[in-house]
Structure formats: structure tokens, C-alpha cells
Design a protein around this motif. Structure first.
Motif, PDB file in Angstrom:
ATOM      1  N   TRP A   1      17.582  52.574   2.952  1.00 23.28           N
ATOM      2  CA  TRP A   1      16.815  51.846   1.945  1.00 23.28           C
ATOM      3  C   TRP A   1      16.858  50.386   2.351  1.00 23.28           C
ATOM      4  O   TRP A   1      17.833  49.931   2.948  1.00 23.28           O
ATOM      5  N   ASP A   2      15.850  49.641   1.995  1.00 17.71           N
ATOM      6  CA  ASP A   2      15.866  48.201   2.237  1.00 17.71           C
ATOM      7  C   ASP A   2      16.394  47.521   0.974  1.00 17.71           C
ATOM      8  O   ASP A   2      15.633  47.063   0.128  1.00 17.71           O
ATOM      9  N   ASP A   3      17.725  47.470   0.862  1.00 22.85           N
ATOM     10  CA  ASP A   3      18.385  46.985  -0.348  1.00 22.85           C
ATOM     11  C   ASP A   3      18.056  45.545  -0.699  1.00 22.85           C
ATOM     12  O   ASP A   3      18.116  45.170  -1.862  1.00 22.85           O
ATOM     13  N   ASN A   4      17.723  44.726   0.280  1.00 24.16           N
ATOM     14  CA  ASN A   4      17.467  43.308   0.014  1.00 24.16           C
ATOM     15  C   ASN A   4      16.021  43.002  -0.323  1.00 24.16           C
ATOM     16  O   ASN A   4      15.669  41.851  -0.549  1.00 24.16           O
ATOM     17  N   ASP A   5      15.159  44.018  -0.336  1.00 28.75           N
ATOM     18  CA  ASP A   5      13.764  43.787  -0.706  1.00 28.75           C
ATOM     19  C   ASP A   5      13.630  43.670  -2.212  1.00 28.75           C
ATOM     20  O   ASP A   5      14.447  44.201  -2.968  1.00 28.75           O
ATOM     21  N   ASP A   6      12.595  42.976  -2.657  1.00 30.80           N
ATOM     22  CA  ASP A   6      12.326  42.839  -4.079  1.00 30.80           C
ATOM     23  C   ASP A   6      11.927  44.193  -4.660  1.00 30.80           C
ATOM     24  O   ASP A   6      11.197  44.962  -4.038  1.00 30.80           O
ATOM     25  N   LEU A   7      12.407  44.482  -5.846  1.00 29.24           N
ATOM     26  CA  LEU A   7      12.148  45.766  -6.492  1.00 29.24           C
ATOM     27  C   LEU A   7      10.664  46.014  -6.714  1.00 29.24           C
ATOM     28  O   LEU A   7      10.190  47.148  -6.640  1.00 29.24           O
ATOM     29  N   ASN A   8       9.895  44.967  -6.961  1.00 21.49           N
ATOM     30  CA  ASN A   8       8.468  45.105  -7.278  1.00 21.49           C
ATOM     31  C   ASN A   8       7.562  44.824  -6.099  1.00 21.49           C
ATOM     32  O   ASN A   8       6.406  44.455  -6.284  1.00 21.49           O
ATOM     33  N   SER A   9       8.060  44.990  -4.884  1.00 22.67           N
ATOM     34  CA  SER A   9       7.229  44.704  -3.715  1.00 22.67           C
ATOM     35  C   SER A   9       7.074  45.940  -2.845  1.00 22.67           C
ATOM     36  O   SER A   9       7.794  46.921  -2.986  1.00 22.67           O
ATOM     37  N   LEU A  10       6.122  45.861  -1.952  1.00 24.83           N
ATOM     38  CA  LEU A  10       5.872  46.933  -0.999  1.00 24.83           C
ATOM     39  C   LEU A  10       6.220  46.464   0.406  1.00 24.83           C
ATOM     40  O   LEU A  10       6.099  45.284   0.728  1.00 24.83           O
ATOM     41  N   CYS A  11       6.606  47.410   1.232  1.00 27.09           N
ATOM     42  CA  CYS A  11       6.815  47.172   2.660  1.00 27.09           C
ATOM     43  C   CYS A  11       5.567  47.686   3.368  1.00 27.09           C
ATOM     44  O   CYS A  11       5.057  48.756   3.050  1.00 27.09           O
ATOM     45  N   PHE A  12       5.038  46.912   4.311  1.00 26.56           N
ATOM     46  CA  PHE A  12       3.867  47.312   5.084  1.00 26.56           C
ATOM     47  C   PHE A  12       4.283  47.496   6.534  1.00 26.56           C
ATOM     48  O   PHE A  12       4.900  46.604   7.115  1.00 26.56           O
ATOM     49  N   VAL A  13       3.953  48.644   7.123  1.00 22.45           N
ATOM     50  CA  VAL A  13       4.289  48.943   8.509  1.00 22.45           C
ATOM     51  C   VAL A  13       2.998  49.148   9.287  1.00 22.45           C
ATOM     52  O   VAL A  13       2.133  49.923   8.875  1.00 22.45           O
ATOM     53  N   ILE A  14       2.881  48.438  10.413  1.00 26.18           N
ATOM     54  CA  ILE A  14       1.749  48.595  11.329  1.00 26.18           C
ATOM     55  C   ILE A  14       2.324  48.809  12.719  1.00 26.18           C
ATOM     56  O   ILE A  14       3.098  47.991  13.210  1.00 26.18           O
ATOM     57  N   ALA A  15       1.978  49.916  13.355  1.00 24.59           N
ATOM     58  CA  ALA A  15       2.484  50.208  14.702  1.00 24.59           C
ATOM     59  C   ALA A  15       1.394  49.928  15.724  1.00 24.59           C
ATOM     60  O   ALA A  15       0.227  50.252  15.518  1.00 24.59           O
ATOM     61  N   LEU A  16       1.785  49.317  16.845  1.00 25.02           N
ATOM     62  CA  LEU A  16       0.844  48.980  17.907  1.00 25.02           C
ATOM     63  C   LEU A  16       1.279  49.631  19.209  1.00 25.02           C
ATOM     64  O   LEU A  16       2.467  49.721  19.501  1.00 25.02           O
ATOM     65  N   GLY A  17       0.333  50.061  20.003  1.00 29.92           N
ATOM     66  CA  GLY A  17       0.635  50.660  21.299  1.00 29.92           C
ATOM     67  C   GLY A  17      -0.062  51.998  21.444  1.00 29.92           C
ATOM     68  O   GLY A  17      -0.757  52.475  20.554  1.00 29.92           O
TER      69      GLY A  17
END
Length: 116
Positions: free
Chosen positions: A14-30
Motif C-alpha cells: 500500500w502507499d501509506d504516505n499518499d493522501d486518502l482522497n487521491s489517486l495514483c496514476f501509472v503510465i508505462a512506456l516502452g
């Protein structure tokens, strides 16, 4: 915050230090195959394709990514919000959006300005 990961494979976390009301965005390149995102609580595996964006609440969902099976995932661009970035105080007022507004009478629509 933005992080650039070079061909990183992560264990479940889990990303414990992220804000509870936010989203993580992942973009993969290659040019690659594999590297799927696995959300064990939801029993979902998301095929991560090059240049595809996946958004999820990384503080709430346990996740990992699998190994690359072909090619190289050059970079993963990860965008997230640390919980310390957004500060709320007892003086912060939020607009009430559940009532009807008279848009021709705007004198009461401006609330106290919130400093971030």
C-alpha cells in the motif's frame, strides 16, 4: 509528486504516505509484454499496455506488478499526492453544492479563500 521507475517490479504494498482522497496514476512506456498490475483485494489483474493510464487509490488498495515477459519497460511514470501536501484546517470552508443557487445574485457565493 512524480516518480520515474526504470523497469521496476514491486512486491505487494500500500502507499501509506499518499493522501486518502487521491489517486495514483501509472503510465508505462516502452515495448514490452507482462508487468500487469495485480490488485489482490479485488482479485483483478490489469494488463498494463504501453502509454495506457491506470488510476487507482493506492493508499486503499494492496497492489503489485508482475515481471516483464518480453522486451523492456523503459519507464513507469507514477503520479501521486502525499498526505502532507494537502493541509486542512478547522477554518477551511467548503462550498455547499447540494442546494439551489440564484446565479443572478452572487454576493453570497464567495466563501473565505482557502490557502494551500
Amino acid at each position: 509528486m512524480i516518480a520515474l521507475n526504470f523497469n521496476v517490479i514491486s512486491n505487494y504494498h500500500w502507499d501509506d504516505n499518499d493522501d486518502l482522497n487521491s489517486l495514483c496514476f501509472v503510465i508505462a512506456l516502452g515495448d514490452f509484454k507482462g508487468g500487469e498490475l495485480c490488485f489482490s483485494q479485488l482479485e483483478i489483474i490489469v494488463e498494463l499496455k504501453p502509454r495506457q493510464v491506470v488510476a487507482f487509490p493506492s493508499k486503499l488498495l494492496l497492489y503489485c506488478n508482475f515481471s516483464i515477459t518480453r522486451g523492456i519497460r523503459l519507464f513507469s511514470i507514477i503520479s501521486y499526492v502525499f498526505k502532507s501536501f494537502l493541509k486542512y484546517t478547522k477554518d477551511t470552508e467548503m462550498a455547499d453544492t447540494n442546494n439551489d443557487q440564484d446565479f443572478f445574485n452572487t454576493e453570497d457565493l464567495n466563501l473565505k479563500r482557502t490557502l494551500l
